[in-house]
Write a protein that holds these residues in place. Structure first.
Motif, PDB file in Angstrom:
ATOM      1  N   LEU A  59       0.832  -1.206   0.000  1.00  0.00           N
ATOM      2  CA  LEU A  59       0.000   0.000   0.000  1.00  0.00           C
ATOM      3  C   LEU A  59       0.866   1.255   0.000  1.00  0.00           C
ATOM      4  CD1 LEU A  59      -2.884  -0.919   2.490  1.00  0.00           C
ATOM      5  CD2 LEU A  59      -2.882  -1.040  -0.008  1.00  0.00           C
ATOM      6  N   GLN A  60       1.936   1.230   0.783  1.00  0.00           N
ATOM      7  CA  GLN A  60       2.827   2.395   0.842  1.00  0.00           C
ATOM      8  C   GLN A  60       3.515   2.620  -0.497  1.00  0.00           C
ATOM      9  OE1 GLN A  60       5.849   2.132   3.875  1.00  0.00           O
ATOM     10  NE2 GLN A  60       6.266   4.323   3.832  1.00  0.00           N
ATOM     11  N   ARG A  61       3.965   1.535  -1.114  1.00  0.00           N
ATOM     12  CA  ARG A  61       4.661   1.641  -2.396  1.00  0.00           C
ATOM     13  C   ARG A  61       3.771   2.223  -3.482  1.00  0.00           C
ATOM     14  NH1 ARG A  61       6.162  -3.170  -2.550  1.00  0.00           N
ATOM     15  NH2 ARG A  61       4.840  -4.127  -4.150  1.00  0.00           N
ATOM     16  N   HIS A  62       2.507   1.893  -3.438  1.00  0.00           N
ATOM     17  CA  HIS A  62       1.564   2.365  -4.459  1.00  0.00           C
ATOM     18  C   HIS A  62       0.784   3.602  -4.001  1.00  0.00           C
ATOM     19  CE1 HIS A  62       2.099  -1.007  -7.270  1.00  0.00           C
ATOM     20  NE2 HIS A  62       2.298  -1.730  -6.191  1.00  0.00           N
ATOM     21  N   LYS A  63       1.144   4.125  -2.827  1.00  0.00           N
ATOM     22  CA  LYS A  63       0.499   5.319  -2.270  1.00  0.00           C
ATOM     23  C   LYS A  63      -1.019   5.164  -2.248  1.00  0.00           C
ATOM     24  CE  LYS A  63       4.288   8.301  -3.774  1.00  0.00           C
ATOM     25  NZ  LYS A  63       4.699   9.484  -4.579  1.00  0.00           N
ATOM     26  N   ALA A  64      -1.454   3.988  -1.802  1.00  0.00           N
ATOM     27  CA  ALA A  64      -2.878   3.654  -1.773  1.00  0.00           C
ATOM     28  C   ALA A  64      -3.421   3.731  -0.352  1.00  0.00           C
ATOM     29  CB  ALA A  64      -3.101   2.259  -2.334  1.00  0.00           C
ATOM     30  N   ARG A  65      -4.602   4.280  -0.210  1.00  0.00           N
ATOM     31  CA  ARG A  65      -5.242   4.326   1.106  1.00  0.00           C
ATOM     32  C   ARG A  65      -5.716   2.946   1.535  1.00  0.00           C
ATOM     33  NH1 ARG A  65      -9.836   8.609   3.352  1.00  0.00           N
ATOM     34  NH2 ARG A  65      -9.871   7.782   5.481  1.00  0.00           N
ATOM     35  N   TYR A  66      -6.264   2.194   0.570  1.00  0.00           N
ATOM     36  CA  TYR A  66      -6.769   0.855   0.856  1.00  0.00           C
ATOM     37  C   TYR A  66      -6.284  -0.133  -0.204  1.00  0.00           C
ATOM     38  CZ  TYR A  66     -10.334   3.473   3.523  1.00  0.00           C
ATOM     39  OH  TYR A  66     -10.988   4.322   4.379  1.00  0.00           O
ATOM     40  N   GLY A  67      -6.181  -1.382   0.220  1.00  0.00           N
ATOM     41  CA  GLY A  67      -6.090  -2.484  -0.715  1.00  0.00           C
ATOM     42  C   GLY A  67      -7.472  -3.098  -0.819  1.00  0.00           C
ATOM     43  N   ILE A  68      -7.807  -3.639  -1.972  1.00  0.00           N
ATOM     44  CA  ILE A  68      -9.170  -4.129  -2.165  1.00  0.00           C
ATOM     45  C   ILE A  68      -9.198  -5.318  -3.119  1.00  0.00           C
ATOM     46  CG2 ILE A  68      -9.649  -2.553  -4.100  1.00  0.00           C
ATOM     47  CD1 ILE A  68     -12.484  -2.203  -2.848  1.00  0.00           C
ATOM     48  N   GLY A  69     -10.217  -6.145  -2.969  1.00  0.00           N
ATOM     49  CA  GLY A  69     -10.388  -7.247  -3.908  1.00  0.00           C
ATOM     50  C   GLY A  69     -10.981  -8.472  -3.254  1.00  0.00           C
TER      51      GLY A  69
END
Length: 242
Positions: A59-69
């Protein structure tokens, strides 16, 4: 009568966000927990600490607030616990898991939203508390809330798994819940089934006798009957960018 999926589609504009999300600013990362994800080793999956490290670093690497799926995903990661190796007992008076060995359960029936412990969880529409429980098996839901809703005269349910124990305080069956009300928060590993913090969100047409719990994973050979009873949660979630 229209299917539950058709009714949900018709009301897309009416749902409140289930988690805080700013479509103009926040990013999502689509996790893959199938055998195609070569970054995930059995060792990483087996250790909650290592698994959480993988989630957080990604998540940090992709600057994402959430992971989803996860909806309809055939997940190899469930080999981390014997809880998913027990199929459901067919025709039992009380829904339960079969202690015998058979085809393991690996197909995911909900959507997971991975993020920090304490993340608020909100009701997408008005409803009542159907049931709740602390499902404290390793790799189970941990703290769980199930709500009942009505749309166009059709009843259905939403399940929220891996919550904090604090989310279960002051609940009772039949309690009124208003659209947008905070009903819980992402739990920590000791209260959420020993997982990295996340929400398991699932839509259920027929609870089939279950209370405080409902399978979030099924056998691949039985996938159609379970998916028919558990429509795609993305119809309600509508998280932009995914």
């Amino acid at each position: 009568m229209p299917s539950l999926t058709a009714i949900l589609e018709r009301h897309r504009a009416d749902f409140h966000p289930v988690v805080p999300f700013d479509a103009g600013r926040d990013r999502l990362y689509p996790f893959d927990f199938t055998e195609d994800n070569t970054e995930l080793s059995p060792t990483t999956i087996a250790s909650t600490e290592h698994f959480a490290g993988y989630i957080n670093a990604t998540l940090q690497r992709h600057k994402a607030r959430y992971g989803i799926g996860g909806y309809g995903e055939h997940r190899t990661l469930y080999a981390r616990s014997s809880h998913f190796n027990r199929p459901l007992v067919a025709g039992s008076e009380t829904p339960r898991l079969d202690p015998g060995e058979s085809e393991p359960r690996r197909l995911h029936l909900g959507v997971d939203i991975w993020g920090p412990a304490g993340t608020k969880v909100m009701a997408p529409l008005d409803g009542i508390v159907h049931s709740f429980a602390f499902n404290n098996n390793d790799s189970d839901y941990g703290s769980t809330i199930i709500l009942t809703h009505q749309l166009d005269g059709v009843g259905f349910h939403t399940l929220y798994g891996h919550l904090s124990l604090n989310s279960l305080k002051n609940l009772y069956e039949g309690k009124n819940i208003t659209k947008g009300e905070v009903i819980g928060e992402f739990g920590m590993r000791f209260e959420n089934g020993n997982w990295p913090p996340h929400l398991h969100f699932q839509i259920i047409a027929d609870m089939q006798g279950w209370k405080g719990d409902y399978p979030g994973v099924c056998r691949f050979s039985e996938r159609q009957q379970w998916l028919d009873n558990c429509p795609d949660p993305n119809i309600i979630l509508q998280l932009a960018g995914w």
